[in-house]
Design a protein around this motif. Structure first.
Motif, PDB file in Angstrom:
ATOM      1  N   ALA A 133     -41.883  -0.236 -10.627  1.00  0.00           N
ATOM      2  CA  ALA A 133     -41.503   0.118  -9.102  1.00  0.00           C
ATOM      3  C   ALA A 133     -42.049   1.479  -9.012  1.00  0.00           C
ATOM      4  CB  ALA A 133     -40.027  -0.027  -8.937  1.00  0.00           C
ATOM      5  N   LEU A 134     -41.822   2.374  -9.846  1.00  0.00           N
ATOM      6  CA  LEU A 134     -42.061   3.682  -9.708  1.00  0.00           C
ATOM      7  C   LEU A 134     -43.609   3.939  -9.548  1.00  0.00           C
ATOM      8  CD1 LEU A 134     -41.352   6.814  -9.960  1.00  0.00           C
ATOM      9  CD2 LEU A 134     -41.645   6.697 -12.355  1.00  0.00           C
ATOM     10  N   ARG A 135     -44.423   3.318 -10.001  1.00  0.00           N
ATOM     11  CA  ARG A 135     -45.768   3.365 -10.066  1.00  0.00           C
ATOM     12  C   ARG A 135     -46.539   2.489  -8.840  1.00  0.00           C
ATOM     13  NH1 ARG A 135     -44.994   3.673 -15.739  1.00  0.00           N
ATOM     14  NH2 ARG A 135     -45.184   1.397 -16.084  1.00  0.00           N
ATOM     15  N   GLY A 136     -45.608   1.902  -8.157  1.00  0.00           N
ATOM     16  CA  GLY A 136     -45.910   1.281  -6.761  1.00  0.00           C
ATOM     17  C   GLY A 136     -46.162  -0.522  -7.031  1.00  0.00           C
ATOM     18  N   ASN A 137     -45.908  -0.890  -8.388  1.00  0.00           N
ATOM     19  CA  ASN A 137     -46.203  -2.366  -8.386  1.00  0.00           C
ATOM     20  C   ASN A 137     -44.991  -3.062  -7.908  1.00  0.00           C
ATOM     21  OD1 ASN A 137     -47.177  -4.824  -9.032  1.00  0.00           O
ATOM     22  ND2 ASN A 137     -48.167  -4.159 -10.552  1.00  0.00           N
ATOM     23  N   LEU A 138     -44.552  -3.193  -6.740  1.00  0.00           N
ATOM     24  CA  LEU A 138     -43.233  -3.797  -6.368  1.00  0.00           C
ATOM     25  C   LEU A 138     -43.243  -5.237  -6.717  1.00  0.00           C
ATOM     26  CD1 LEU A 138     -42.652  -1.921  -2.726  1.00  0.00           C
ATOM     27  CD2 LEU A 138     -41.455  -1.546  -5.162  1.00  0.00           C
ATOM     28  N   LYS A 139     -44.281  -6.034  -6.452  1.00  0.00           N
ATOM     29  CA  LYS A 139     -44.189  -7.540  -6.599  1.00  0.00           C
ATOM     30  C   LYS A 139     -44.157  -7.797  -8.078  1.00  0.00           C
ATOM     31  CE  LYS A 139     -47.344 -11.574  -5.763  1.00  0.00           C
ATOM     32  NZ  LYS A 139     -48.121 -12.088  -5.082  1.00  0.00           N
ATOM     33  N   LYS A 140     -44.842  -7.065  -9.018  1.00  0.00           N
ATOM     34  CA  LYS A 140     -44.438  -7.404 -10.458  1.00  0.00           C
ATOM     35  C   LYS A 140     -43.184  -6.907 -10.835  1.00  0.00           C
ATOM     36  CE  LYS A 140     -46.998  -7.004 -14.848  1.00  0.00           C
ATOM     37  NZ  LYS A 140     -48.128  -6.676 -15.542  1.00  0.00           N
ATOM     38  N   ALA A 141     -42.712  -5.570 -10.306  1.00  0.00           N
ATOM     39  CA  ALA A 141     -41.308  -5.068 -10.519  1.00  0.00           C
ATOM     40  C   ALA A 141     -40.154  -6.266 -10.124  1.00  0.00           C
ATOM     41  CB  ALA A 141     -41.240  -3.984  -9.931  1.00  0.00           C
ATOM     42  N   ASP A 142     -40.469  -6.983  -8.988  1.00  0.00           N
ATOM     43  CA  ASP A 142     -39.499  -7.709  -8.696  1.00  0.00           C
ATOM     44  C   ASP A 142     -39.377  -9.085  -9.659  1.00  0.00           C
ATOM     45  OD1 ASP A 142     -37.732  -8.833  -6.954  1.00  0.00           O
ATOM     46  OD2 ASP A 142     -39.309  -9.788  -5.709  1.00  0.00           O
ATOM     47  N   THR A 143     -40.632  -9.502  -9.659  1.00  0.00           N
ATOM     48  CA  THR A 143     -40.572 -10.710 -10.848  1.00  0.00           C
ATOM     49  C   THR A 143     -40.086 -10.439 -12.242  1.00  0.00           C
ATOM     50  OG1 THR A 143     -42.771 -11.277  -9.981  1.00  0.00           O
ATOM     51  CG2 THR A 143     -42.150 -12.415 -11.974  1.00  0.00           C
ATOM     52  N   LEU A 144     -40.231  -9.122 -12.721  1.00  0.00           N
ATOM     53  CA  LEU A 144     -39.521  -8.611 -13.741  1.00  0.00           C
ATOM     54  C   LEU A 144     -38.286  -8.507 -13.840  1.00  0.00           C
ATOM     55  CD1 LEU A 144     -40.886  -8.236 -16.729  1.00  0.00           C
ATOM     56  CD2 LEU A 144     -40.896  -6.039 -16.254  1.00  0.00           C
ATOM     57  N   ILE A 145     -37.388  -7.803 -12.749  1.00  0.00           N
ATOM     58  CA  ILE A 145     -36.141  -7.701 -12.775  1.00  0.00           C
ATOM     59  C   ILE A 145     -35.482  -9.122 -12.559  1.00  0.00           C
ATOM     60  CG2 ILE A 145     -35.951  -7.455 -10.326  1.00  0.00           C
ATOM     61  CD1 ILE A 145     -34.011  -5.720 -13.028  1.00  0.00           C
ATOM     62  N   ASN A 146     -36.134 -10.136 -11.901  1.00  0.00           N
ATOM     63  CA  ASN A 146     -35.613 -11.478 -11.720  1.00  0.00           C
ATOM     64  C   ASN A 146     -35.409 -12.231 -13.210  1.00  0.00           C
ATOM     65  OD1 ASN A 146     -35.282 -11.070  -9.142  1.00  0.00           O
ATOM     66  ND2 ASN A 146     -37.180 -12.068  -8.480  1.00  0.00           N
ATOM     67  N   GLU A 147     -36.560 -11.788 -14.040  1.00  0.00           N
ATOM     68  CA  GLU A 147     -36.356 -12.574 -15.284  1.00  0.00           C
ATOM     69  C   GLU A 147     -35.386 -11.800 -16.262  1.00  0.00           C
ATOM     70  OE1 GLU A 147     -40.300 -12.211 -17.087  1.00  0.00           O
ATOM     71  OE2 GLU A 147     -41.364 -13.663 -15.585  1.00  0.00           O
ATOM     72  N   ALA A 148     -35.379 -10.391 -16.109  1.00  0.00           N
ATOM     73  CA  ALA A 148     -34.427  -9.703 -16.795  1.00  0.00           C
ATOM     74  C   ALA A 148     -32.954 -10.308 -16.571  1.00  0.00           C
ATOM     75  CB  ALA A 148     -34.427  -8.081 -16.530  1.00  0.00           C
ATOM     76  N   LEU A 149     -32.593 -10.436 -15.458  1.00  0.00           N
ATOM     77  CA  LEU A 149     -31.122 -11.029 -14.961  1.00  0.00           C
ATOM     78  C   LEU A 149     -31.023 -12.270 -15.570  1.00  0.00           C
ATOM     79  CD1 LEU A 149     -30.748  -9.599 -11.417  1.00  0.00           C
ATOM     80  CD2 LEU A 149     -29.089  -9.363 -13.209  1.00  0.00           C
ATOM     81  N   LEU A 150     -31.893 -13.129 -15.578  1.00  0.00           N
ATOM     82  CA  LEU A 150     -31.936 -14.443 -16.225  1.00  0.00           C
ATOM     83  C   LEU A 150     -31.719 -14.400 -17.519  1.00  0.00           C
ATOM     84  CD1 LEU A 150     -34.614 -16.425 -14.314  1.00  0.00           C
ATOM     85  CD2 LEU A 150     -32.349 -16.836 -13.925  1.00  0.00           C
ATOM     86  N   LYS A 151     -32.427 -13.430 -18.232  1.00  0.00           N
ATOM     87  CA  LYS A 151     -32.258 -13.258 -19.721  1.00  0.00           C
ATOM     88  C   LYS A 151     -30.924 -12.619 -20.213  1.00  0.00           C
ATOM     89  CE  LYS A 151     -35.350 -12.760 -23.727  1.00  0.00           C
ATOM     90  NZ  LYS A 151     -35.826 -14.327 -23.636  1.00  0.00           N
TER      91      LYS A 151
END
Length: 688
Positions: A133-151
Motif C-alpha cells: 500500500a505504501l508503494r501504491g499497489n492498493l489492489k494487491k495490498a487489499d487482497t493480501l490483508i484479506n488473506e492475512a485476516l483469514l489466516k
C-alpha cells in the motif's frame, strides 16, 4: 485541491495508514514511583514493545532500531518475538525501508513449520500488505490483508487484531470503497476501546470521521472528531493531536469555514513539530499549501508545496507526493504558467493511476478543469472535464453493477422462497395421492369421490402457483423500475437512459434534441447552506424541469447536479424557446429551504441531431460529448445561459471529435455556428 482530494494522514497510502500507530512514551507506561525508585529496571517486554510502537508513529526509524536491539531479549518462536517482529516490520515500512521490512516478513514466513506457523504467516502478510500500500499497489495490498485476516488464528489479542483491522480499513478507504471502510472502522473502534490506549482511541475516531466526511455525512464526522480531540488533549499526545487538527481542518474546509480551516491546519503543523513526526509535518505542510491555493495566495501555496515535495520524496510517501505535485501544478496554472503547471498535475495523476486510485484521478482532473477555467485556458479545461467525466462514468458504472447484483440477489431469494413453497405443496399432493391409492384398494366405491377430491386439490394448487408467478412478475417489474429511477429526484437514471437509447438510437445513431443542464455554483450552495439544502435544490429543479417539459420527454439525473433532457427533433425556433423556458424555470424564483431563499441558475448546452448542414449521423455518446462541451462554454462565459450548436461542418466522426475538443476555436473559425441565450436575472438570495 478540494477537501475531497486533500490528504489525511490515514488516507495516504498505507504508510499514512501506518501512522495510525502512535507514540506512547515509556515513562507514561510506568508508574512514576517505579521510575523514581527503580530507574534502571526496564519495564516488562510487552510494555516496551507497545511504547516503541507508539513512539514509531512519529519516529518510525528510531523506534524500529530500538526494537531491533530488543530482539535478543525474546525467546525464539515466542509470542513476544512474534509481536516485536510484526511491529518492527510495520515501522520499517513507515520509515520507507521496504527492503528491511521484507526481510522481517521473510523471517516471519520462516516460522511456518512451527506451532505458531499460522500466526507468523499471517503477520508476514500484514507487513507485506502495508508495504504494498505504501508503494501504491492498493489492489494487491487489499487482497493480501484479506488473506492475512483469514489466516489469523482464532482468539488473537485485541491489540494484535486491531493492527490487521486498521490496515484493512485504511486500504479500503484509499481504494474509494467507503461503505466497506466505515464498516471495518467500526470494528477497529470497538477494538481500540478494548485496548484502552488513548492515542489509538483518538486516531481511530479521527480516521472514521474522515471517511464519514467522504461519504457526505458531515454531522457524524464532526461528532467523532470532537471525541477524538477530547481524548488526545487529555492524553497530551501531540502526534494524535496533529492528526485530529488536520482532520478538523478538512471538515471545516468542507463546511466552507476558511479561517477555521487555516487555524486547524497550522495547529496540525505545530503539533507534528512538537512530536517530531516528520511524515506528518510534511503532509500538513502540503495541506496548508492547499488552503493558500484555494485562498488565492498562489505564491505562498507554491512555496509551501515546494517545501513539502522533497520531504515527501525523501520519506517515499507517494500520497503526500501526489498532493504536493498537484498543488504545485495548480499554483503555476493560477499564475498563468500553463505548460509547467499541467506537467506537475499529470505527474500527480500518473502516481494515482499506478496506485489504482480511480477516485483520486477523477478528483484531480475535476480540479484541473476548474483551475484551467479560472485561469482562462478554456480548451484545456474542457479536455480535463471530459477526462473527469469518463472516469466518473466508470465509477458510476461500478455502482450500477453493484446495484444490479443486489437486485438480482433479491430476485433469486424470492424465487427460491416460491420454489420451496411449491415443492412443499407438491410433497403434500404426493402424500395425498398415496393415501387415496390405499383407500382405492380397500374402498373401491370411493374412487369417484377420491378422483374429484384430487382434481380439486390440483386445481387449487394450479391457481396458487399461477398467482405466485404473477406476484413474482409484478415484484420483478417493480425492482426493475426502482433500479432505473434516481431515489432523490424520482427522475430516470443512467441505467434507464441506456435502455431508452436502444429504442431512440436503434441503429446506434441519435435522432432528437439533446439538452445538458448543470446547476451553477452547486458546491457553493452546499458549503453555505449544507448538503440537505443541496438535496432540496436538486428535488426542486427536477420538479421544475418536469413541469416545463412534456410527459413523454426523457429527463435523466445525469450526475451530481446535472440533468440530461432528450426530446424528439424540434425546429430551431422550438429548440431555442424550450431552452429559454428551462433557463427561466430554474432562475424564476428562489428555492425555499428551512428559513433561507436560495437563488438558483443553470447553464445549458444543446443541439439537434443529426446536425445541419451535413446531417452527419452521430452516436449518442458523441452527441452528449458535444452538448457537454457547449454547456462548459456557457459556464466559462458567465453561467446562467445556454449555448446551442446550430450548424457544424463535419463530414465524419473523426472531424466531429476534433471540433468537440476545440469547440470555441472552431466557432471563431466558422466551422460551427452557436446560438447564445441569456437566462433571466435570478432573484437575490435572502435569509428570512
Amino acid at each position: 485541491m478540494s477537501a475531497g482530494c486533500k490528504a489525511s494522514p490515514v488516507e495516504m497510502s498505507v504508510p499514512a495508514l501506518c501512522r495510525g500507530l502512535v507514540r506512547i512514551v515509556a515513562c507514561c507506561v510506568l508508574p512514576m514511583a517505579a521510575v523514581a525508585t527503580a530507574a534502571d529496571a526496564p519495564p516488562p517486554l510487552q510494555q516496551q514493545i507497545v511504547a516503541l510502537e507508539h513512539q514509531g508513529d512519529g519516529q518510525p526509524r528510531e523506534a524500529a532500531q530500538a526494537l531491533d536491539r530488543l530482539l535478543n531479549s525474546t525467546a525464539p518462536f515466542s509470542p513476544e518475538r512474534l509481536e516485536l517482529l510484526t511491529v518492527r516490520g510495520i515501522l520499517l515500512n513507515m520509515a520507507s525501508e521496504p527492503e528491511a521490512a521484507d526481510q522481517v516478513a521473510q523471517l516471519l514466513e520462516d516460522w511456518s513449520r512451527t506451532p505458531a506457523g499460522n500466526a507468523a504467516a499471517s503477520a508476514a502478510m500484514l507487513v507485506r500488505a502495508r508495504g504494498l500500500a505504501l508503494r501504491g499497489n492498493l489492489k494487491k495490498a487489499d487482497t493480501l490483508i484479506n488473506e492475512a485476516l483469514l489466516k489469523l488464528p482464532a482468539g488473537p489479542s485485541p491489540r494484535m487484531r486491531l493492527r490487521y483491522v486498521l490496515t484493512q480499513a485504511r486500504i479500503k478507504d484509499d481504494s474509494g470503497k467507503l461503505e466497506d471502510a466505515v464498516r471495518i472502522y467500526h470494528e477497529a473502534l470497538t477494538l481500540a476501546d478494548q485496548v484502552g490506549e488513548p492515542w489509538q482511541r483518538a486516531e481511530v475516531r479521527s480516521s472514521l470521521a474522515y471517511v464519514y466526511m467522504e461519504a457526505k455525512q458531515p454531522d457524524r464526522a464532526r461528532r467523532l472528531n470532537a471525541e477524538a480531540l477530547e481524548i488526545a488533549m487529555q492524553a497530551q499526545d501531540f502526534t494524535a493531536l496533529g492528526r485530529v487538527h488536520n482532520t478538523q481542518g478538512i471538515l471545516l474546509d468542507d463546511a466552507g469555514d476558511r479561517e477555521g480551516e487555516r487555524r486547524e491546519m497550522q495547529m496540525a503543523v505545530d503539533a507534528a513539530r512538537k512530536a517530531g513526526a516528520r511524515n506528518d509535518e510534511t503532509l500538513y505542510l502540503a495541506n496548508l499549501g492547499d488552503f493558500y491555493l484555494k485562498s488565492g495566495q498562489f505564491k505562498t501555496a507554491l512555496t509551501l508545496s515546494e517545501e513539502a515535495l522533497p520531504l515527501a520524496r525523501e520519506l517515499k510517501d507517494v500520497g503526500i507526493e501526489t498532493v504536493a505535485l498537484a498543488n504545485i501544478g495548480f499554483a503555476h496554472i493560477s499564475m498563468k504558467n500553463f505548460e509547467l503547471g499541467k506537467k506537475y498535475v499529470e505527474d500527480a495523476i500518473a502516481i494515482d493511476e499506478r496506485r489504482g486510485s480511480i477516485p483520486g484521478v477523477s478528483q484531480t482532473l475535476s480540479e484541473l478543469g476548474t483551475y484551467l477555467e479560472r485561469a482562462g485556458d478554456l480548451p484545456g479545461a474542457v479536455k480535463a472535464y471530459h477526462r473527469h467525466r469518463q472516469l466518473s462514468d466508470e465509477i458510476l458504472q461500478r455502482g450500477q453493477q453493484k446495484a444490479i447484483v443486489e437486485m438480482q440477489e433479491r430476485f433469486d431469494a424470492e424465487r427460491r422462497t416460491r420454489d420451496l413453497e411449491l415443492l412443499n405443496r407438491e410433497n403434500t399432493l404426493k402424500t395425498e395421492q398415496l393415501r387415496q391409492r390405499d383407500l382405492q384398494q380397500r374402498l373401491w366405491w370411493l374412487l369417484a369421490a377420491t378422483f374429484v377430491l384430487s382434481f380439486v386439490v390440483l386445481l387449487v394448487l394450479y391457481r396458487r402457483v399461477r398467482q405466485s408467478n404473477q406476484a413474482l412478475e409484478s415484484s420483478n417489474y417493480q425492482l426493475l423500475v426502482q433500479s432505473e429511477r434516481d431515489p432523490l429526484t424520482g427522475l430516470a437514471n443512467r441505467r434507464h437512459f441506456q435502455a431508452a437509447m436502444k429504442q431512440l438510437a436503434a441503429d446506434g445513431k441519435l435522432a432528437g434534441t439533446v439538452f445538458l443542464i448543470d446547476i451553477d455554483h452547486f458546491k457553493r450552495i452546499n458549503d453555505r447552506h449544507g448538503h440537505n439544502a443541496g438535496d432540496t435544490v436538486l428535488v426542486e429543479m427536477a420538479r421544475r424541469l418536469r413541469d416545463t417539459l412534456r410527459e413523454h420527454d426523457l429527463i435523466v439525473r445525469w450526475g451530481g447536479e446535472e440533468f440530461l433532457v432528450i426530446v424528439r427533433a424540434l425546429g430551431s425556433d422550438q429548440v431555442e424557446a424550450l431552452a429559454r423556458r428551462m433557463l427561466g424555470a430554474m432562475a424564476g424564483s428562489p428555492v425555499r429551504h428551512e428559513d433561507s431563499d436560495i437563488a438558483v441558475t443553470g447553464s445549458i448546452g444543446f443541439a439537434t441531431f443529426p446536425i445541419e448542414p451535413t446531417l452527419l449521423p452521430v452516436s449518442w455518446e458523441r452527441a452528449i460529448n458535444l452538448v457537454d462541451t457547449a454547456m462548459y462554454l456557457a459556464k466559462a462565459h458567465g453561467r446562467n445561459r445556454a449555448y446551442g450548436v446550430r450548424l457544424l461542418h463535419a463530414r465524419d466522426e473523426s472531424k466531429l471529435d476534433d471540433i468537440t475538443r476545440s469547440l470555441e476555436a472552431a466557432w471563431r473559425e466558422g466551422q460551427v455556428a452557436l446560438t447564445l441565450l441569456q437566462g433571466p436575472s435570478p432573484t437575490s438570495e435572502a435569509v428570512a
